[in-house]
Design a protein around this motif. Structure first.
Motif, PDB file in Angstrom:
ATOM      1  N   GLY A   1      -1.955  32.932 -30.739  1.00 56.03           N
ATOM      2  CA  GLY A   1      -1.166  33.326 -29.578  1.00 56.03           C
ATOM      3  C   GLY A   1       0.329  33.194 -29.804  1.00 56.03           C
ATOM      4  N   SER A   2       1.081  33.438 -28.732  1.00 58.90           N
ATOM      5  CA  SER A   2       2.538  33.422 -28.804  1.00 58.90           C
ATOM      6  C   SER A   2       3.127  32.603 -27.660  1.00 58.90           C
ATOM      7  CB  SER A   2       3.100  34.846 -28.719  1.00 58.90           C
ATOM      8  OG  SER A   2       2.647  35.647 -29.787  1.00 58.90           O
ATOM      9  N   LEU A   3       4.296  32.068 -27.912  1.00 61.70           N
ATOM     10  CA  LEU A   3       5.112  31.401 -26.898  1.00 61.70           C
ATOM     11  C   LEU A   3       6.566  31.692 -27.196  1.00 61.70           C
ATOM     12  CD1 LEU A   3       3.594  27.789 -26.571  1.00 61.70           C
ATOM     13  CD2 LEU A   3       3.561  29.570 -24.815  1.00 61.70           C
ATOM     14  N   ARG A   4       7.387  31.663 -26.156  1.00 60.97           N
ATOM     15  CA  ARG A   4       8.831  31.755 -26.352  1.00 60.97           C
ATOM     16  C   ARG A   4       9.489  30.552 -25.712  1.00 60.97           C
ATOM     17  NH1 ARG A   4      13.401  36.127 -24.384  1.00 60.97           N
ATOM     18  NH2 ARG A   4      13.053  35.098 -22.376  1.00 60.97           N
ATOM     19  N   LEU A   5      10.225  29.811 -26.522  1.00 61.27           N
ATOM     20  CA  LEU A   5      10.986  28.674 -26.039  1.00 61.27           C
ATOM     21  C   LEU A   5      12.417  29.106 -25.738  1.00 61.27           C
ATOM     22  CD1 LEU A   5       9.865  25.902 -28.563  1.00 61.27           C
ATOM     23  CD2 LEU A   5       8.757  26.652 -26.451  1.00 61.27           C
ATOM     24  N   SER A   6      12.989  28.485 -24.711  1.00 66.77           N
ATOM     25  CA  SER A   6      14.379  28.741 -24.340  1.00 66.77           C
ATOM     26  C   SER A   6      15.146  27.436 -24.331  1.00 66.77           C
ATOM     27  CB  SER A   6      14.461  29.380 -22.946  1.00 66.77           C
ATOM     28  OG  SER A   6      13.779  30.608 -22.888  1.00 66.77           O
ATOM     29  N   CYS A   7      16.408  27.519 -24.684  1.00 68.05           N
ATOM     30  CA  CYS A   7      17.294  26.357 -24.662  1.00 68.05           C
ATOM     31  C   CYS A   7      18.602  26.780 -24.003  1.00 68.05           C
ATOM     32  CB  CYS A   7      17.542  25.852 -26.067  1.00 68.05           C
ATOM     33  SG  CYS A   7      18.799  24.546 -26.162  1.00 68.05           S
ATOM     34  N   ALA A   8      18.839  26.263 -22.818  1.00 64.64           N
ATOM     35  CA  ALA A   8      20.061  26.583 -22.080  1.00 64.64           C
ATOM     36  C   ALA A   8      21.092  25.496 -22.320  1.00 64.64           C
ATOM     37  CB  ALA A   8      19.753  26.696 -20.593  1.00 64.64           C
ATOM     38  N   ALA A   9      22.290  25.909 -22.713  1.00 66.81           N
ATOM     39  CA  ALA A   9      23.379  24.971 -23.009  1.00 66.81           C
ATOM     40  C   ALA A   9      24.362  24.915 -21.846  1.00 66.81           C
ATOM     41  CB  ALA A   9      24.103  25.384 -24.284  1.00 66.81           C
ATOM     42  N   SER A  10      25.043  23.771 -21.743  1.00 66.85           N
ATOM     43  CA  SER A  10      25.987  23.561 -20.640  1.00 66.85           C
ATOM     44  C   SER A  10      27.367  24.128 -20.924  1.00 66.85           C
ATOM     45  CB  SER A  10      26.104  22.058 -20.337  1.00 66.85           C
ATOM     46  OG  SER A  10      26.563  21.359 -21.483  1.00 66.85           O
ATOM     47  N   ILE A  11      27.581  24.604 -22.164  1.00 64.20           N
ATOM     48  CA  ILE A  11      28.867  25.182 -22.540  1.00 64.20           C
ATOM     49  C   ILE A  11      28.638  26.528 -23.208  1.00 64.20           C
ATOM     50  CG2 ILE A  11      29.897  22.893 -22.830  1.00 64.20           C
ATOM     51  CD1 ILE A  11      29.831  23.438 -25.875  1.00 64.20           C
ATOM     52  N   ASN A  12      29.727  27.222 -23.449  1.00 62.53           N
ATOM     53  CA  ASN A  12      29.660  28.515 -24.135  1.00 62.53           C
ATOM     54  C   ASN A  12      29.129  28.299 -25.554  1.00 62.53           C
ATOM     55  OD1 ASN A  12      30.145  30.903 -25.507  1.00 62.53           O
ATOM     56  ND2 ASN A  12      32.078  31.288 -24.473  1.00 62.53           N
TER      57      ASN A  12
ATOM     58  N   THR B   1      10.965  33.594 -34.715  1.00 60.86           N
ATOM     59  CA  THR B   1      12.278  34.234 -34.730  1.00 60.86           C
ATOM     60  C   THR B   1      13.210  33.501 -33.774  1.00 60.86           C
ATOM     61  OG1 THR B   1      11.274  36.404 -35.165  1.00 60.86           O
ATOM     62  CG2 THR B   1      13.552  36.373 -34.372  1.00 60.86           C
ATOM     63  N   ILE B   2      14.365  33.106 -34.297  1.00 60.22           N
ATOM     64  CA  ILE B   2      15.378  32.474 -33.457  1.00 60.22           C
ATOM     65  C   ILE B   2      16.429  33.520 -33.089  1.00 60.22           C
ATOM     66  CG2 ILE B   2      16.792  31.683 -35.423  1.00 60.22           C
ATOM     67  CD1 ILE B   2      17.394  29.140 -33.755  1.00 60.22           C
ATOM     68  N   SER B   3      16.910  33.443 -31.855  1.00 60.23           N
ATOM     69  CA  SER B   3      17.937  34.376 -31.408  1.00 60.23           C
ATOM     70  C   SER B   3      18.808  33.672 -30.374  1.00 60.23           C
ATOM     71  CB  SER B   3      17.305  35.638 -30.812  1.00 60.23           C
ATOM     72  OG  SER B   3      16.521  35.325 -29.679  1.00 60.23           O
ATOM     73  N   ARG B   4      19.944  34.299 -30.092  1.00 61.43           N
ATOM     74  CA  ARG B   4      20.851  33.704 -29.121  1.00 61.43           C
ATOM     75  C   ARG B   4      21.415  34.777 -28.215  1.00 61.43           C
ATOM     76  NH1 ARG B   4      24.890  30.507 -32.569  1.00 61.43           N
ATOM     77  NH2 ARG B   4      26.122  30.330 -30.664  1.00 61.43           N
ATOM     78  N   ASP B   5      21.636  34.409 -26.961  1.00 61.63           N
ATOM     79  CA  ASP B   5      22.262  35.287 -25.980  1.00 61.63           C
ATOM     80  C   ASP B   5      23.519  34.557 -25.517  1.00 61.63           C
ATOM     81  OD1 ASP B   5      23.108  36.693 -23.715  1.00 61.63           O
ATOM     82  OD2 ASP B   5      21.063  37.229 -23.158  1.00 61.63           O
ATOM     83  N   ASN B   6      24.656  34.939 -26.072  1.00 62.85           N
ATOM     84  CA  ASN B   6      25.899  34.236 -25.753  1.00 62.85           C
ATOM     85  C   ASN B   6      26.273  34.376 -24.276  1.00 62.85           C
ATOM     86  OD1 ASN B   6      26.149  33.405 -28.396  1.00 62.85           O
ATOM     87  ND2 ASN B   6      27.503  35.089 -28.974  1.00 62.85           N
ATOM     88  N   ALA B   7      25.937  35.491 -23.675  1.00 64.22           N
ATOM     89  CA  ALA B   7      26.285  35.707 -22.269  1.00 64.22           C
ATOM     90  C   ALA B   7      25.538  34.743 -21.354  1.00 64.22           C
ATOM     91  CB  ALA B   7      25.982  37.147 -21.871  1.00 64.22           C
ATOM     92  N   LYS B   8      24.335  34.326 -21.798  1.00 61.41           N
ATOM     93  CA  LYS B   8      23.525  33.402 -21.001  1.00 61.41           C
ATOM     94  C   LYS B   8      23.575  31.973 -21.531  1.00 61.41           C
ATOM     95  CE  LYS B   8      20.203  36.901 -19.474  1.00 61.41           C
ATOM     96  NZ  LYS B   8      18.762  37.295 -19.406  1.00 61.41           N
ATOM     97  N   ASN B   9      24.353  31.773 -22.593  1.00 60.09           N
ATOM     98  CA  ASN B   9      24.443  30.432 -23.215  1.00 60.09           C
ATOM     99  C   ASN B   9      23.056  29.883 -23.520  1.00 60.09           C
ATOM    100  OD1 ASN B   9      27.258  30.382 -23.080  1.00 60.09           O
ATOM    101  ND2 ASN B   9      27.220  29.632 -20.977  1.00 60.09           N
ATOM    102  N   THR B  10      22.213  30.742 -24.054  1.00 57.92           N
ATOM    103  CA  THR B  10      20.818  30.385 -24.284  1.00 57.92           C
ATOM    104  C   THR B  10      20.385  30.801 -25.687  1.00 57.92           C
ATOM    105  OG1 THR B  10      20.300  30.601 -21.934  1.00 57.92           O
ATOM    106  CG2 THR B  10      18.444  30.679 -23.462  1.00 57.92           C
ATOM    107  N   VAL B  11      19.601  29.930 -26.293  1.00 58.30           N
ATOM    108  CA  VAL B  11      18.986  30.203 -27.584  1.00 58.30           C
ATOM    109  C   VAL B  11      17.474  30.252 -27.377  1.00 58.30           C
ATOM    110  CG1 VAL B  11      18.585  29.320 -29.913  1.00 58.30           C
ATOM    111  CG2 VAL B  11      20.848  29.159 -28.892  1.00 58.30           C
ATOM    112  N   TYR B  12      16.836  31.164 -28.091  1.00 59.68           N
ATOM    113  CA  TYR B  12      15.396  31.354 -27.941  1.00 59.68           C
ATOM    114  C   TYR B  12      14.679  31.116 -29.272  1.00 59.68           C
ATOM    115  CZ  TYR B  12      17.052  33.874 -23.825  1.00 59.68           C
ATOM    116  OH  TYR B  12      17.678  34.221 -22.652  1.00 59.68           O
TER     117      TYR B  12
END
Length: 118
Positions: free
Chosen positions: A16-27, A68-79
């Motif tokens: 199976g699959s999962l997606r983890l998210s990490c939200a940061a408090s700064i840019n 696969t690791i990725s980042r969304d700078n607009a959301k300050n989040t890494v997946y």
């Protein structure tokens, strides 16, 4: 200080699959490297995947081609997208920020449990 909040862990069957998210408090563009580490019971914490602020990535051999690791700078989040999960992927997954704050420093999230059943 950088605060990190992980989410997305859970129980999944092998394959199976999962997606983890990490939200940061700064840019996160200001953070040199963000990464995911994991720690299984009785074992050391190991690097799973990392991504720099210019998008360079590296992976542990055990997850190459599956995660696969990725980042969304607009959301300050890494997946961390995890596919073809195996029972040996079971661990607590931690988000890490490695950055310069008056000196090089590491910040950690609280961790999220991933359990893969066979």
């Amino acid at each position: 200080q950088v605060q990190l909040v992980e989410s997305g862990g859970g129980l999944v069957q092998a394959g199976g699959s999962l997606r983890l998210s990490c939200a940061a408090s700064i840019n996160i563009f200001s953070i040199n490297t963000m990464g995911w580490y994991r720690q299984a019971p009785g074992k050391q914490r190991d690097m799973v995947a990392r991504i720099t602020n210019i998008g360079s990535t590296n992976y542990a051999d055990s997850v190459k081609g599956r995660f696969t690791i990725s980042r969304d700078n607009a959301k300050n989040t890494v997946y961390l997208q995890m596919n073809s999960l195996k029972p040996e992927d079971t661990a607590v997954y931690y988000c890490n920020a490695h950055t310069y704050v008056g000196g090089w420093a590491d910040f950690w999230g609280q961790g999220t449990q991933v359990t893969v059943s066979s």
